[in-house]
Design a protein around this motif. Structure first.
Motif, PDB file in Angstrom:
ATOM      1  N   ASP A 221       0.852  -1.192   0.000  1.00 12.73           N
ATOM      2  CA  ASP A 221       0.000   0.000   0.000  1.00 12.73           C
ATOM      3  C   ASP A 221       0.890   1.244   0.000  1.00 12.73           C
ATOM      4  OD1 ASP A 221      -1.653   2.189   0.845  1.00 12.73           O
ATOM      5  OD2 ASP A 221      -3.102   0.733   1.604  1.00 12.73           O
ATOM      6  N   PRO A 222       0.615   2.212  -0.883  1.00  6.09           N
ATOM      7  CA  PRO A 222       1.470   3.402  -0.904  1.00  6.09           C
ATOM      8  C   PRO A 222       1.346   4.264   0.338  1.00  6.09           C
ATOM      9  CG  PRO A 222      -0.414   3.693  -2.364  1.00  6.09           C
ATOM     10  CD  PRO A 222      -0.425   2.254  -1.922  1.00  6.09           C
ATOM     11  N   GLY A 223       0.343   3.998   1.177  1.00  4.58           N
ATOM     12  CA  GLY A 223       0.200   4.758   2.416  1.00  4.58           C
ATOM     13  C   GLY A 223      -0.750   5.931   2.321  1.00  4.58           C
ATOM     14  N   PHE A 224      -1.374   6.127   1.181  1.00  5.56           N
ATOM     15  CA  PHE A 224      -2.353   7.194   0.997  1.00  5.56           C
ATOM     16  C   PHE A 224      -3.319   6.757  -0.096  1.00  5.56           C
ATOM     17  CE2 PHE A 224       1.613   8.118  -1.231  1.00  5.56           C
ATOM     18  CZ  PHE A 224       1.205   8.123  -2.550  1.00  5.56           C
ATOM     19  N   PRO A 225      -4.593   7.153  -0.005  1.00 11.90           N
ATOM     20  CA  PRO A 225      -5.575   6.724  -1.021  1.00 11.90           C
ATOM     21  C   PRO A 225      -5.523   7.536  -2.304  1.00 11.90           C
ATOM     22  CG  PRO A 225      -6.651   8.003   0.690  1.00 11.90           C
ATOM     23  CD  PRO A 225      -5.232   7.847   1.127  1.00 11.90           C
ATOM     24  N   ALA A 226      -5.014   8.770  -2.241  1.00 15.05           N
ATOM     25  CA  ALA A 226      -5.011   9.634  -3.417  1.00 15.05           C
ATOM     26  C   ALA A 226      -3.803  10.559  -3.351  1.00 15.05           C
ATOM     27  CB  ALA A 226      -6.298  10.457  -3.492  1.00 15.05           C
ATOM     28  N   LEU A 227      -3.375  11.011  -4.526  1.00 15.65           N
ATOM     29  CA  LEU A 227      -2.201  11.864  -4.636  1.00 15.65           C
ATOM     30  C   LEU A 227      -2.535  13.050  -5.528  1.00 15.65           C
ATOM     31  CD1 LEU A 227       0.918  12.335  -4.302  1.00 15.65           C
ATOM     32  CD2 LEU A 227       1.206  10.942  -6.361  1.00 15.65           C
ATOM     33  N   TYR A 228      -2.123  14.248  -5.096  1.00 15.11           N
ATOM     34  CA  TYR A 228      -2.387  15.455  -5.883  1.00 15.11           C
ATOM     35  C   TYR A 228      -1.132  16.321  -5.898  1.00 15.11           C
ATOM     36  CZ  TYR A 228      -4.580  19.906  -7.280  1.00 15.11           C
ATOM     37  OH  TYR A 228      -4.896  21.077  -7.911  1.00 15.11           O
ATOM     38  N   LEU A 229      -0.604  16.563  -7.078  1.00 15.94           N
ATOM     39  CA  LEU A 229       0.525  17.455  -7.273  1.00 15.94           C
ATOM     40  C   LEU A 229      -0.007  18.724  -7.920  1.00 15.94           C
ATOM     41  CD1 LEU A 229       3.100  14.894  -8.738  1.00 15.94           C
ATOM     42  CD2 LEU A 229       2.628  15.427  -6.335  1.00 15.94           C
ATOM     43  N   GLN A 230      -0.059  19.779  -7.154  1.00 10.39           N
ATOM     44  CA  GLN A 230      -0.682  21.026  -7.581  1.00 10.39           C
ATOM     45  C   GLN A 230       0.268  21.826  -8.476  1.00 10.39           C
ATOM     46  OE1 GLN A 230      -2.152  23.115  -4.186  1.00 10.39           O
ATOM     47  NE2 GLN A 230      -2.889  24.886  -5.333  1.00 10.39           N
ATOM     48  N   THR A 231      -0.326  22.706  -9.284  1.00 12.17           N
ATOM     49  CA  THR A 231       0.478  23.647 -10.054  1.00 12.17           C
ATOM     50  C   THR A 231       1.162  24.641  -9.118  1.00 12.17           C
ATOM     51  OG1 THR A 231      -1.418  25.110 -10.303  1.00 12.17           O
ATOM     52  CG2 THR A 231      -1.019  23.526 -12.083  1.00 12.17           C
ATOM     53  N   LYS A 232       2.142  25.330  -9.655  1.00 10.23           N
ATOM     54  CA  LYS A 232       2.785  26.404  -8.919  1.00 10.23           C
ATOM     55  C   LYS A 232       3.094  27.515  -9.915  1.00 10.23           C
ATOM     56  CE  LYS A 232       6.670  27.493  -5.861  1.00 10.23           C
ATOM     57  NZ  LYS A 232       7.897  26.973  -5.185  1.00 10.23           N
ATOM     58  N   ALA A 233       2.315  28.576  -9.847  1.00  9.27           N
ATOM     59  CA  ALA A 233       2.485  29.674 -10.796  1.00  9.27           C
ATOM     60  C   ALA A 233       3.724  30.494 -10.427  1.00  9.27           C
ATOM     61  CB  ALA A 233       1.240  30.567 -10.790  1.00  9.27           C
ATOM     62  N   PRO A 234       4.431  31.016 -11.447  1.00  8.92           N
ATOM     63  CA  PRO A 234       4.149  30.850 -12.880  1.00  8.92           C
ATOM     64  C   PRO A 234       4.977  29.763 -13.549  1.00  8.92           C
ATOM     65  CG  PRO A 234       5.720  32.617 -12.576  1.00  8.92           C
ATOM     66  CD  PRO A 234       5.440  32.069 -11.201  1.00  8.92           C
ATOM     67  N   ASP A 235       5.909  29.130 -12.790  1.00 12.60           N
ATOM     68  CA  ASP A 235       6.916  28.291 -13.440  1.00 12.60           C
ATOM     69  C   ASP A 235       6.579  26.805 -13.465  1.00 12.60           C
ATOM     70  OD1 ASP A 235       7.103  28.243 -10.711  1.00 12.60           O
ATOM     71  OD2 ASP A 235       9.274  28.034 -10.638  1.00 12.60           O
ATOM     72  N   ALA A 236       5.488  26.385 -12.843  1.00  9.40           N
ATOM     73  CA  ALA A 236       5.108  24.963 -12.846  1.00  9.40           C
ATOM     74  C   ALA A 236       3.640  24.861 -13.254  1.00  9.40           C
ATOM     75  CB  ALA A 236       5.342  24.337 -11.480  1.00  9.40           C
ATOM     76  N   PRO A 237       3.350  24.909 -14.567  1.00 10.56           N
ATOM     77  CA  PRO A 237       1.958  24.979 -15.029  1.00 10.56           C
ATOM     78  C   PRO A 237       1.279  23.625 -15.198  1.00 10.56           C
ATOM     79  CG  PRO A 237       3.429  25.199 -16.893  1.00 10.56           C
ATOM     80  CD  PRO A 237       4.304  25.046 -15.681  1.00 10.56           C
ATOM     81  N   ARG A 238       1.865  22.557 -14.631  1.00  8.08           N
ATOM     82  CA  ARG A 238       1.272  21.219 -14.756  1.00  8.08           C
ATOM     83  C   ARG A 238       0.847  20.710 -13.387  1.00  8.08           C
ATOM     84  NH1 ARG A 238       5.515  21.591 -18.194  1.00  8.08           N
ATOM     85  NH2 ARG A 238       5.120  21.091 -20.404  1.00  8.08           N
ATOM     86  N   LEU A 239      -0.198  19.903 -13.384  1.00  4.86           N
ATOM     87  CA  LEU A 239      -0.665  19.253 -12.161  1.00  4.86           C
ATOM     88  C   LEU A 239      -0.933  17.791 -12.460  1.00  4.86           C
ATOM     89  CD1 LEU A 239      -4.212  18.843 -11.867  1.00  4.86           C
ATOM     90  CD2 LEU A 239      -3.741  21.017 -12.990  1.00  4.86           C
ATOM     91  N   GLY A 240      -0.884  16.965 -11.441  1.00  2.00           N
ATOM     92  CA  GLY A 240      -1.174  15.548 -11.606  1.00  2.00           C
ATOM     93  C   GLY A 240      -1.999  15.032 -10.449  1.00  2.00           C
TER      94      GLY A 240
END
Length: 453
Positions: A221-240
């Protein structure tokens, strides 16, 4: 149902669009309309399945805490049905969330969202609505215009889908609900009827999505049910994001703002994973077997139309037809459920579906939309390639304070809990200004070190 000009009498409602927002609106009107006609362009599958008319369905969806509360209030027992069918309740504190300031703090949370595929959610609601004897269906049918005059809508014009030579029929009603989604033709129909346009707000961050279903691996088990990688403006415009869904699967979606769009297919999806600001999502999926093809989605701009300010009598607009959001924030189906609840409250207040009901419903739907729109539109403008949206000193001040809140949420469970409640739409943004939260934020989050992944 009335056709070719025949009157249906008092108490008839027409719902344009039989997606989730339309089905919930029809259910909200049961007991207050003598008959309810849902006009749907598609034909419904016999079992949960993706539909061509709902392209966004192939991407990550969730019902925020406010959304499944509203759904349960409308349809008692539906949460139990969804979880029995495989929907997963995910506490907000269980999400491994990489914010712009770092990993959010851990704490015990009662606020949670429901995660499942869109077909499961839609089919569960469809079964309920199918069993309502006052609801009638016109499937494989297009609405081509409105009936009425500049000050009042009295029904719709329909014809068989895809056949421009088919006979146009009239379906008259005391209440018309547009739930036809982000591609709604309502503005042009109202123009043809002689109605002035509704005021409109538009924000376009150029968001796009690529998504894929996976079989969850049988390993540790990865130890968490869900994972969220948020954007970071202005230099990280992708999220997962990775969410658990029914049948032992994950759904993984990678979103990007304008200028960071994915190339098509599996190669483009894999490249987006490599370009995320943290490798944890890519590493999580490395041992998972794909359960489907990579799918893309380009939703277009976020648009809010203020029908509560100006609309003819007898008209209500719900769901994406009244307000479309950047899907990054996971608000859309929750706001649709809140809108249906507002429609139900208006019908209860006035004891039916007359003109006062429509007016009250429009006001209630606007109120249910306000917080979500404010949160999403003000965040979108952080990215320099965004067009439209709020601006000025107040927005910059809001950004500065929210940045401090998010930094506080990486070290202080109280701040993190308050942030989650606001993001889950169960608390107003003013909750972030409560004395205890304000004090912790101004002290720098209460001290401590940011949580590690």
């Amino acid at each position: 149902m009335g056709v070719q000009g025949e009157s249906t009498g008092r108490g008839a409602a027409v719902v344009i669009g039989g997606g989730l927002a339309g089905m919930l609106a029809a259910w909200a009107l049961r007991g207050y309309a003598e008959r309810i006609v849902i006009v749907e362009r598609d034909r419904y599958p016999e079992r949960p399945a993706f539909r061509s008319g709902v392209p966004q369905a192939r991407h990550a969806h969730l019902l925020l805490e406010a959304g499944h509360r509203a759904l349960e209030a409308l349809m008692p027992g539906v949460r139990e049905e969804l979880t029995a069918a495989g929907a997963v309740r995910v506490p907000m504190s269980g999400v491994r969330w990489l914010s712009a300031a770092g990993w959010l703090a851990k704490y015990g949370s009662e606020v949670a969202f429901l995660s499942c595929t869109r077909p499961l959610l839609d089919h569960t609601v469809l079964r309920r609505v199918r069993g309502e004897p006052t609801v009638r269906w016109l499937e494989n049918t297009d609405v081509v215009g409105l009936l009425g005059a500049p000050g009042e809508v009295t029904g719709v014009q329909v014809r068989a889908r895809g056949d421009a030579r088919a006979q146009v029929r009239e379906v008259r009603a005391e209440l018309v609900v547009d739930a036809s989604g982000r591609t709604s033709s309502l503005p042009s129909w109202l123009t043809r009827l002689g109605c002035p346009p509704a005021a409109e707000e538009r924000v376009d961050a150029g968001v796009s999505y690529v998504s894929r279903l996976y079989h969850r691996p049988a390993g540790p088990d990865p130890g968490f049910p869900a994972l969220y990688l948020q954007t970071k403006a202005p230099d990280a415009p992708r999220l997962g994001v990775v969410l658990p869904v029914e049948d032992g699967r994950w759904i993984a979606s990678v979103g990007s703002m304008r200028g960071a769009q994915a190339e098509p297919g599996a190669a483009g999806f894999d490249r987006q994973l490599r370009l995320l600001r943290d490798p944890s999502l890519r590493e999580l999926l490395a041992g998972a077997e794909p359960a489907g093809a990579v799918r893309g989605f380009w939703p277009g701009p976020s648009v809010r139309r203020h029908y509560e300010r100006r609309a003819p009598r007898g008209l209500v607009v719900v769901g994406d037809a009244v307000c479309t959001f950047n899907p990054v924030y996971g608000q859309g189906i929750t706001v649709a459920a809140l809108g249906a609840r507002a429609l139900r409250a208006a019908a209860e207040r006035h004891g039916g579906i007359g003109p006062r009901t429509a007016h009250t419903a429009r006001k209630g739907i606007a109120a249910a939309t306000n917080t979500a729109w404010m949160l999403s539109s003000s965040e979108d403008v952080r990215f320099p390639a965004t067009t439209g949206g709020p601006a000025g000193v107040s927005v910059r001040a809001q950004h500065r304070y929210l940045d401090r809140v998010i930094r506080g949420a990486t070290v202080d469970p109280r701040v993190c809990k308050a942030l989650h409640e606001v993001m889950s739409l169960v608390a107003a943004p003013t909750a972030l200004m409560r004395p205890a939260i304000l004090g912790a934020v101004l002290r720098g989050g209460g001290g401590g070190r940011p949580a590690s992944p």
